[in-house]
Every structure is written in C-alpha cells, then in structure tokens.
Design a protein around this motif. Structure first.
Motif, PDB file in Angstrom:
ATOM      1  N   SER A 116       0.696  -1.362   0.029  1.00 53.67           N
ATOM      2  CA  SER A 116       0.179  -0.131  -0.142  1.00 53.67           C
ATOM      3  C   SER A 116       1.066   1.309   0.089  1.00 53.67           C
ATOM      4  CB  SER A 116      -1.098   0.069   1.275  1.00 53.67           C
ATOM      5  OG  SER A 116      -0.182  -0.112   2.472  1.00 53.67           O
ATOM      6  N   GLN A 117       0.315   2.273  -0.147  1.00 52.53           N
ATOM      7  CA  GLN A 117       1.069   3.751  -0.149  1.00 52.53           C
ATOM      8  C   GLN A 117       0.955   4.372   1.268  1.00 52.53           C
ATOM      9  OE1 GLN A 117       2.292   5.006  -2.847  1.00 52.53           O
ATOM     10  NE2 GLN A 117       1.910   3.544  -4.379  1.00 52.53           N
ATOM     11  N   THR A 118       2.062   4.561   1.699  1.00 53.36           N
ATOM     12  CA  THR A 118       2.362   5.222   2.886  1.00 53.36           C
ATOM     13  C   THR A 118       2.984   6.512   2.793  1.00 53.36           C
ATOM     14  OG1 THR A 118       4.283   3.979   3.474  1.00 53.36           O
ATOM     15  CG2 THR A 118       2.259   3.042   3.936  1.00 53.36           C
ATOM     16  N   SER A 119       2.927   7.436   3.852  1.00 51.64           N
ATOM     17  CA  SER A 119       3.470   8.705   3.684  1.00 51.64           C
ATOM     18  C   SER A 119       4.989   8.760   4.120  1.00 51.64           C
ATOM     19  CB  SER A 119       2.768   9.799   4.532  1.00 51.64           C
ATOM     20  OG  SER A 119       2.742   9.271   5.806  1.00 51.64           O
ATOM     21  N   VAL A 120       5.728   9.551   3.904  1.00 55.98           N
ATOM     22  CA  VAL A 120       7.264   9.687   4.125  1.00 55.98           C
ATOM     23  C   VAL A 120       7.445   9.665   5.707  1.00 55.98           C
ATOM     24  CG1 VAL A 120       9.354  10.716   3.831  1.00 55.98           C
ATOM     25  CG2 VAL A 120       7.769  10.897   1.771  1.00 55.98           C
ATOM     26  N   VAL A 121       6.883  10.384   6.465  1.00 57.19           N
ATOM     27  CA  VAL A 121       7.142  10.484   8.004  1.00 57.19           C
ATOM     28  C   VAL A 121       6.659   9.240   8.712  1.00 57.19           C
ATOM     29  CG1 VAL A 121       6.654  11.971   9.931  1.00 57.19           C
ATOM     30  CG2 VAL A 121       7.038  13.038   7.723  1.00 57.19           C
ATOM     31  N   ALA A 122       5.524   8.792   7.984  1.00 51.99           N
ATOM     32  CA  ALA A 122       5.000   7.534   8.697  1.00 51.99           C
ATOM     33  C   ALA A 122       5.759   6.341   8.662  1.00 51.99           C
ATOM     34  CB  ALA A 122       3.424   7.095   8.117  1.00 51.99           C
ATOM     35  N   GLN A 123       6.458   6.329   7.277  1.00 56.74           N
ATOM     36  CA  GLN A 123       7.686   5.207   6.989  1.00 56.74           C
ATOM     37  C   GLN A 123       8.599   5.150   7.798  1.00 56.74           C
ATOM     38  OE1 GLN A 123       6.395   2.705   5.150  1.00 56.74           O
ATOM     39  NE2 GLN A 123       8.345   1.757   5.082  1.00 56.74           N
ATOM     40  N   LEU A 124       8.982   6.696   7.914  1.00 55.32           N
ATOM     41  CA  LEU A 124      10.347   6.781   8.814  1.00 55.32           C
ATOM     42  C   LEU A 124       9.886   6.499  10.479  1.00 55.32           C
ATOM     43  CD1 LEU A 124      13.264   7.995   9.263  1.00 55.32           C
ATOM     44  CD2 LEU A 124      12.150  10.328   9.526  1.00 55.32           C
ATOM     45  N   MET A 125       8.782   6.731  10.858  1.00 52.51           N
ATOM     46  CA  MET A 125       8.439   6.344  12.349  1.00 52.51           C
ATOM     47  C   MET A 125       8.348   4.950  12.422  1.00 52.51           C
ATOM     48  SD  MET A 125       6.038   9.556  13.310  1.00 52.51           S
ATOM     49  CE  MET A 125       5.747   8.977  14.769  1.00 52.51           C
TER      50      MET A 125
END
Length: 247
Positions: A116-125
């Motif tokens: 799925s598509q995830t946001s950049v900050v969410a993936q980093l966290m």
C-alpha cells in the motif's frame, strides 16, 4: 510425540490460536519476516505449549464442539494479533497526521510489506519504531504474552469485545497525542505566515509557506527521532498490559 498424538485436539487448537496471533501480530506479521521462520516458530511454540495447556474441557468433544472451538480459537487469535498490531498502526497514524499538516501529504511511497501507499514520515517513524521495538526485546515479551494467553484465556473461552473497542479508541487518542507537539508548532508557523501575509501582501503565502512547513517538519522530525524510543515503549506498554489482562 506420543503425547501430542494422544491429545491431538489440544495440539490443533493451540496451533490455530498461535498461527493466527503470529500471522496478524505485531512485527511477526511483517512480510519481511520469512515464511519458513514463521512456520517453524509457530510449530515450535505449539509443541512447547501442548503438554502444559489444560485439557479438561476438551476431552471427548463432539464434532460440533470441535468446529465451534476451532472457530473461537481462530477469532481469539486474530483479536490478540490485531490488538498487538495496534502498536504499528498507532505509529503509522501519528506519522500520517504529521505528514498531512507538514506538507508531505502528497509525497506517498510504496510500502512492499503492506502493498500500500504510505507517507514519508509515517514510514520513517515505522522503521525507527520497529528498531526500538527490537532493541527493547519487546518481540520476546510478545511471545511470552502469547504463551500466557492460554493461562488467562482457556481454550474455547469467549472474551468481551467491549474492551477491544476501548483499546482501539485509546490507540487513536495516543496517536493524536504523539503528533500533537509537531502539529502545534506547525499551526504556530501557519499563524505567523498568515500575519506576515497581511503585513506584506506581496508575499506569496502558498509558495513560501509550503517550503517553510516542509523544512520545519524535517527539523522537528530530526529532534523527534531521539524520543521515539520512549514513545514506542509507552505505546507497547499500554497494549501489552491490556493483552496481559485480557479475559
């Protein structure tokens, strides 16, 4: 092996619950965990638990009782796994909220683990949070909770789903609290930019504000990473305490 063959019903019920927990549970449900390792771990835990699980209530059961208990154990395993995975969803939700307010909402990346598509900050966290989860040995604590679940919730017993709804609502509140400091700072930046636009009409709020919010979010996330271990510990403690008292 002879004991397992003599208590095949117990072995099947334990196998179903453990497999459902590890299939949907925190960290172990990650597609980066190899399937052979996951299957071996499920059978190892099942082999260890089968001799110690009470079997008084599942002796000489009928076919109807066998199917009903099998379904109950599958649902219970899914619930325990889903609740434990709220640790991951809480961190992702907090990162998504920060992304939306910080200007990274349109920057979506493909996550191969969830397809799925995830946001950049969410993936980093999520990546840093998973590292903190492993460094604190919470993956071992989770396995101990899985084993203790047969002590607090005997085979065939039904749990109250009201408490499950409460912990989901609590996780949503925690995710808002995690993202609130950064959201508050970004809101102050919006206010300052709005006042600046009134005093300097020639200032293009959209172009300048977009860049300022992105830069501010990057700086804030750099500082936020250092306390993310405490955040993961807090969220994990809440979820694990709930699972330990689930009955």
């Amino acid at each position: 092996m002879e004991y397992i063959l003599a208590n095949k019903y117990t072995f099947i019920f334990v196998l179903v619950r453990v497999s459902m927990i590890l299939t949907f549970g925190v960290l172990y449900s990650d597609k980066r965990v190899s399937k052979p390792f996951k299957i071996a771990l499920i059978f190892l835990i099942t082999m260890v638990l089968t001799p110690v699980v009470p079997t008084d209530s599942i002796v000489n059961i009928s076919e109807y009782d066998f199917v009903s208990i099998l379904i109950t154990e599958a649902i219970l395993g899914f619930i325990i796994g889903f609740i434990s995975n709220m640790i991951t969803h809480t961190i992702i939700m907090a990162g998504s909220i920060i992304d939306t307010q910080g200007g990274f909402g349109m920057a979506q990346i493909f996550d191969p683990t969830t397809h799925s598509q995830t946001s950049v900050v969410a993936q980093l966290m999520l990546l840093v949070g998973s590292l903190c989860f492993l460094l604190n040995n919470f993956h071992i604590t989770f396995l101990s909770i899985v084993m203790d679940s047969f002590k607090f919730i005997p085979i065939g017993e039904v749990i109250d789903l009201t408490s499950v709804i409460q912990v989901v609502v609590s996780c949503i509140s925690i995710s808002l609290c995690i993202s609130l400091p950064i959201i508050g700072i970004i809101f102050m930046i919006d206010v300052i930019l709005g006042i600046s636009t009134k005093t300097m009409p020639q200032l293009n709020l959209f172009s300048v504000g977009f860049i300022v919010k992105i830069c501010a979010t990057m700086v804030l996330m750099y500082m936020y990473i250092f306390i993310l271990n405490n955040v993961v510990t807090m969220v994990t403690s809440v979820i694990f305490d709930f699972l330990s008292n689930l009955s």
